[in-house]
Design a protein around this motif. Sequence first.
Motif, PDB file in Angstrom:
ATOM      1  N   VAL A 166     -49.050   9.749 -30.325  1.00  0.00           N
ATOM      2  CA  VAL A 166     -48.593   8.422 -29.887  1.00  0.00           C
ATOM      3  C   VAL A 166     -49.672   7.779 -29.023  1.00  0.00           C
ATOM      4  O   VAL A 166     -50.283   8.456 -28.199  1.00  0.00           O
ATOM      5  N   ARG A 167     -49.865   6.484 -29.212  1.00  0.00           N
ATOM      6  CA  ARG A 167     -50.739   5.757 -28.282  1.00  0.00           C
ATOM      7  C   ARG A 167     -49.895   4.727 -27.548  1.00  0.00           C
ATOM      8  O   ARG A 167     -49.045   4.065 -28.148  1.00  0.00           O
ATOM      9  N   MET A 168     -50.102   4.622 -26.234  1.00  0.00           N
ATOM     10  CA  MET A 168     -49.399   3.611 -25.439  1.00  0.00           C
ATOM     11  C   MET A 168     -50.425   2.783 -24.689  1.00  0.00           C
ATOM     12  O   MET A 168     -51.430   3.312 -24.212  1.00  0.00           O
ATOM     13  N   GLN A 169     -50.174   1.477 -24.610  1.00  0.00           N
ATOM     14  CA  GLN A 169     -51.085   0.615 -23.872  1.00  0.00           C
ATOM     15  C   GLN A 169     -50.274  -0.301 -22.971  1.00  0.00           C
ATOM     16  O   GLN A 169     -49.192  -0.759 -23.356  1.00  0.00           O
ATOM     17  N   GLN A 170     -50.814  -0.566 -21.795  1.00  0.00           N
ATOM     18  CA  GLN A 170     -50.139  -1.529 -20.922  1.00  0.00           C
ATOM     19  C   GLN A 170     -50.713  -2.911 -21.221  1.00  0.00           C
ATOM     20  O   GLN A 170     -51.929  -3.110 -21.182  1.00  0.00           O
ATOM     21  N   LEU A 171     -49.828  -3.842 -21.539  1.00  0.00           N
ATOM     22  CA  LEU A 171     -50.289  -5.207 -21.841  1.00  0.00           C
ATOM     23  C   LEU A 171     -50.152  -6.101 -20.610  1.00  0.00           C
ATOM     24  O   LEU A 171     -51.074  -6.783 -20.214  1.00  0.00           O
ATOM     25  N   GLY A 172     -48.950  -6.107 -20.013  1.00  0.00           N
ATOM     26  CA  GLY A 172     -48.703  -6.905 -18.799  1.00  0.00           C
ATOM     27  C   GLY A 172     -47.987  -6.041 -17.786  1.00  0.00           C
ATOM     28  O   GLY A 172     -47.904  -4.822 -17.972  1.00  0.00           O
ATOM     29  N   SER A 173     -47.422  -6.653 -16.723  1.00  0.00           N
ATOM     30  CA  SER A 173     -46.842  -5.819 -15.666  1.00  0.00           C
ATOM     31  C   SER A 173     -45.654  -5.002 -16.189  1.00  0.00           C
ATOM     32  O   SER A 173     -45.458  -3.870 -15.775  1.00  0.00           O
ATOM     33  N   SER A 174     -44.863  -5.579 -17.114  1.00  0.00           N
ATOM     34  CA  SER A 174     -43.814  -4.754 -17.723  1.00  0.00           C
ATOM     35  C   SER A 174     -43.795  -4.950 -19.237  1.00  0.00           C
ATOM     36  O   SER A 174     -42.757  -5.217 -19.844  1.00  0.00           O
ATOM     37  N   SER A 175     -44.936  -4.824 -19.814  1.00  0.00           N
ATOM     38  CA  SER A 175     -45.032  -4.976 -21.261  1.00  0.00           C
ATOM     39  C   SER A 175     -46.003  -3.910 -21.783  1.00  0.00           C
ATOM     40  O   SER A 175     -47.134  -3.793 -21.310  1.00  0.00           O
ATOM     41  N   PHE A 176     -45.484  -3.129 -22.725  1.00  0.00           N
ATOM     42  CA  PHE A 176     -46.260  -1.974 -23.207  1.00  0.00           C
ATOM     43  C   PHE A 176     -46.241  -1.920 -24.727  1.00  0.00           C
ATOM     44  O   PHE A 176     -45.252  -2.299 -25.358  1.00  0.00           O
ATOM     45  N   LEU A 177     -47.328  -1.425 -25.289  1.00  0.00           N
ATOM     46  CA  LEU A 177     -47.433  -1.301 -26.740  1.00  0.00           C
ATOM     47  C   LEU A 177     -47.344   0.184 -27.095  1.00  0.00           C
ATOM     48  O   LEU A 177     -48.046   1.000 -26.502  1.00  0.00           O
ATOM     49  N   ILE A 178     -46.472   0.512 -28.059  1.00  0.00           N
ATOM     50  CA  ILE A 178     -46.354   1.909 -28.492  1.00  0.00           C
ATOM     51  C   ILE A 178     -46.588   1.969 -29.989  1.00  0.00           C
ATOM     52  O   ILE A 178     -45.991   1.196 -30.743  1.00  0.00           O
ATOM     53  N   GLN A 179     -47.450   2.845 -30.426  1.00  0.00           N
ATOM     54  CA  GLN A 179     -47.578   3.084 -31.861  1.00  0.00           C
ATOM     55  C   GLN A 179     -48.100   4.498 -32.085  1.00  0.00           C
ATOM     56  O   GLN A 179     -48.614   5.117 -31.162  1.00  0.00           O
ATOM     57  N   GLY A 180     -47.942   5.004 -33.313  1.00  0.00           N
ATOM     58  CA  GLY A 180     -48.411   6.369 -33.528  1.00  0.00           C
ATOM     59  C   GLY A 180     -48.062   6.887 -34.900  1.00  0.00           C
ATOM     60  O   GLY A 180     -47.912   6.131 -35.857  1.00  0.00           O
ATOM     61  N   ARG A 181     -47.954   8.215 -34.963  1.00  0.00           N
ATOM     62  CA  ARG A 181     -47.590   8.875 -36.220  1.00  0.00           C
ATOM     63  C   ARG A 181     -46.517   9.911 -35.929  1.00  0.00           C
ATOM     64  O   ARG A 181     -46.557  10.559 -34.884  1.00  0.00           O
ATOM     65  N   ASP A 182     -45.598  10.079 -36.867  1.00  0.00           N
ATOM     66  CA  ASP A 182     -44.555  11.077 -36.632  1.00  0.00           C
ATOM     67  C   ASP A 182     -45.043  12.468 -37.065  1.00  0.00           C
ATOM     68  O   ASP A 182     -46.209  12.638 -37.425  1.00  0.00           O
ATOM     69  N   GLN A 183     -44.120  13.442 -37.043  1.00  0.00           N
ATOM     70  CA  GLN A 183     -44.509  14.832 -37.352  1.00  0.00           C
ATOM     71  C   GLN A 183     -45.025  14.991 -38.780  1.00  0.00           C
ATOM     72  O   GLN A 183     -45.762  15.917 -39.085  1.00  0.00           O
ATOM     73  N   ASN A 184     -44.602  14.071 -39.660  1.00  0.00           N
ATOM     74  CA  ASN A 184     -45.074  14.143 -41.050  1.00  0.00           C
ATOM     75  C   ASN A 184     -46.262  13.222 -41.262  1.00  0.00           C
ATOM     76  O   ASN A 184     -46.618  12.914 -42.385  1.00  0.00           O
ATOM     77  N   ARG A 185     -46.835  12.745 -40.177  1.00  0.00           N
ATOM     78  CA  ARG A 185     -48.032  11.925 -40.190  1.00  0.00           C
ATOM     79  C   ARG A 185     -47.793  10.490 -40.657  1.00  0.00           C
ATOM     80  O   ARG A 185     -48.734   9.763 -40.899  1.00  0.00           O
ATOM     81  N   HIS A 186     -46.505  10.112 -40.842  1.00  0.00           N
ATOM     82  CA  HIS A 186     -46.247   8.719 -41.236  1.00  0.00           C
ATOM     83  C   HIS A 186     -46.528   7.791 -40.064  1.00  0.00           C
ATOM     84  O   HIS A 186     -46.199   8.115 -38.923  1.00  0.00           O
ATOM     85  N   ILE A 187     -47.111   6.638 -40.381  1.00  0.00           N
ATOM     86  CA  ILE A 187     -47.450   5.679 -39.332  1.00  0.00           C
ATOM     87  C   ILE A 187     -46.177   5.028 -38.781  1.00  0.00           C
ATOM     88  O   ILE A 187     -45.316   4.585 -39.532  1.00  0.00           O
ATOM     89  N   ILE A 188     -46.056   5.014 -37.452  1.00  0.00           N
ATOM     90  CA  ILE A 188     -44.967   4.282 -36.811  1.00  0.00           C
ATOM     91  C   ILE A 188     -45.609   3.001 -36.270  1.00  0.00           C
ATOM     92  O   ILE A 188     -46.442   3.066 -35.367  1.00  0.00           O
ATOM     93  N   PRO A 189     -45.262   1.858 -36.846  1.00  0.00           N
ATOM     94  CA  PRO A 189     -45.985   0.628 -36.493  1.00  0.00           C
ATOM     95  C   PRO A 189     -45.809   0.244 -35.024  1.00  0.00           C
ATOM     96  O   PRO A 189     -44.873   0.703 -34.365  1.00  0.00           O
ATOM     97  N   GLU A 190     -46.697  -0.639 -34.553  1.00  0.00           N
ATOM     98  CA  GLU A 190     -46.678  -0.963 -33.122  1.00  0.00           C
ATOM     99  C   GLU A 190     -45.421  -1.728 -32.730  1.00  0.00           C
ATOM    100  O   GLU A 190     -44.882  -2.514 -33.493  1.00  0.00           O
ATOM    101  N   GLN A 191     -44.952  -1.415 -31.533  1.00  0.00           N
ATOM    102  CA  GLN A 191     -43.797  -2.108 -30.984  1.00  0.00           C
ATOM    103  C   GLN A 191     -44.105  -2.450 -29.544  1.00  0.00           C
ATOM    104  O   GLN A 191     -44.643  -1.620 -28.816  1.00  0.00           O
ATOM    105  N   THR A 192     -43.733  -3.663 -29.130  1.00  0.00           N
ATOM    106  CA  THR A 192     -43.929  -4.042 -27.735  1.00  0.00           C
ATOM    107  C   THR A 192     -42.617  -3.807 -27.008  1.00  0.00           C
ATOM    108  O   THR A 192     -41.563  -4.245 -27.480  1.00  0.00           O
TER     109      THR A 192
END
Length: 381
Positions: A166-192
């Motif tokens: 999983v990758r997480m990024q801080q965008l603003g004071s309470s806004s974060f971006l999460i995206q990654g891959r699950d256990q089967n390597r499928h892409i989980i698209p970014e969500q704010t």
Amino acid sequence: MAHSYQLGILAMYLSERRLEELAFFRKLSVYGHKLGIEVLVFTPDDIEGSTLKINALVYRPSNGRWQRKRTALPGLVYDRCRYHGADNYRKISRFRSLYSKHIRYLSKPLTNKWGMHQILSENSEIAEHLPATVRYNGNKHLIRFLKKHKRIYLKPSSGTGGRGIVRMQQLGSSSFLIQGRDQNRHIIPEQTVSELQIETKLSTWKLNNRYIVQQGIPLTLKNGRVHDFRMLVQKDGNGEWQVTGCAGRIGPKRSVTSNLHGGGTAVPMISLLRSRFQDEAVIEGIKEDAYRLGMKVARFAEEKFGPQCEMGIDLAIDPKGKVWLLEVNPKPSREVFYRIGEREAYRKAISNPLEYAIWLLKKRSREHTSRLDARKNNLPE
Ligand SMILES: Nc1ncnc2c1ncn2[C@@H]1O[C@H](COP(=O)(O)OP(=O)(O)OP(=O)(O)O)[C@@H](O)[C@H]1O
Ligand SMILES: [Mg+2]
């Protein structure tokens, strides 16, 4: 050519009687044939415990076939087993505990990502290239780490191939971006998400203390894709460490990882560096830093874990040109060099383990002879 030496390859059946990496083993066998070393492929299922005989697979270049050969368990073994599932894990652990006293392995096992991080931190010259890393210890702790570093990676300590990352990024004071891959390597698209939503969103990954949390290195290219580098460091035919090659990897769209198995593309290191840095002297300096770090890591890992013959080192180079060490892989593949057309690096990537094995076997037989001579002449050994 008659074979004066033998090298066992410890492999694993994937399904039924299908072996992983058979194409690699065939190439090893063909080169081995030329160098005078016989390659014996076998799995924990192919040993007769009572006699220490194995029912090995041997490739015959003359007719292009794999044939079975019943022979003694070889004294030198190149372990290529990767752990796929509990059954295989049990088999290989059992094999190790029963037969390791009869075997010298080209490489001893390393440890998981967290253990590796702790050990490599002991070396101050390596430590300065390690991203800040902690063990997952609840979401409060995680959010504090995220706010400090602005970009983090969560990775299963024993994971491979980009699974469960999983990758997480801080965008603003309470806004974060999460995206990654699950256990089967499928892409989980970014969500704010907001800080309060983090917990729910992360539940997909079932985080626990077998996860590590790592400072993320900014590696996004102009086209929005992430990248990194895979270096192969190996012992050669004189028993000396050398960098066989280093290749760039570019992740597919929407991926936070660049692994080739996850759809990444391989590119020559130099073209990737030139697309990011203008000055040739700067590029040369970065390459030197990367090579020096690769060699240092190999030597230090060997000091800590016992003899090694090769490792695949994942490196990141940030926008300022600083080299970071992302991960050390004990059983690297070498297809990257083929994919980028670096035929010489690819050839060496395959021949080095064989030449190193021959060097080891010769050294052993020399030591054996001198012991016998000493005994014969009543000299101290
Ligand atoms: N700290 C980080 N900063 C930036 N990118 C990262 C970081 N850690 C991992 N990545 C990206 O994720 C990829 C996979 O990470 P890593 O190599 O640690 O895991 P893995 O699943 O063991 O992969 P593999 O076994 O295929 O080498 C890296 O190749 C890189 O693209
Ligand atoms: Mg990796």
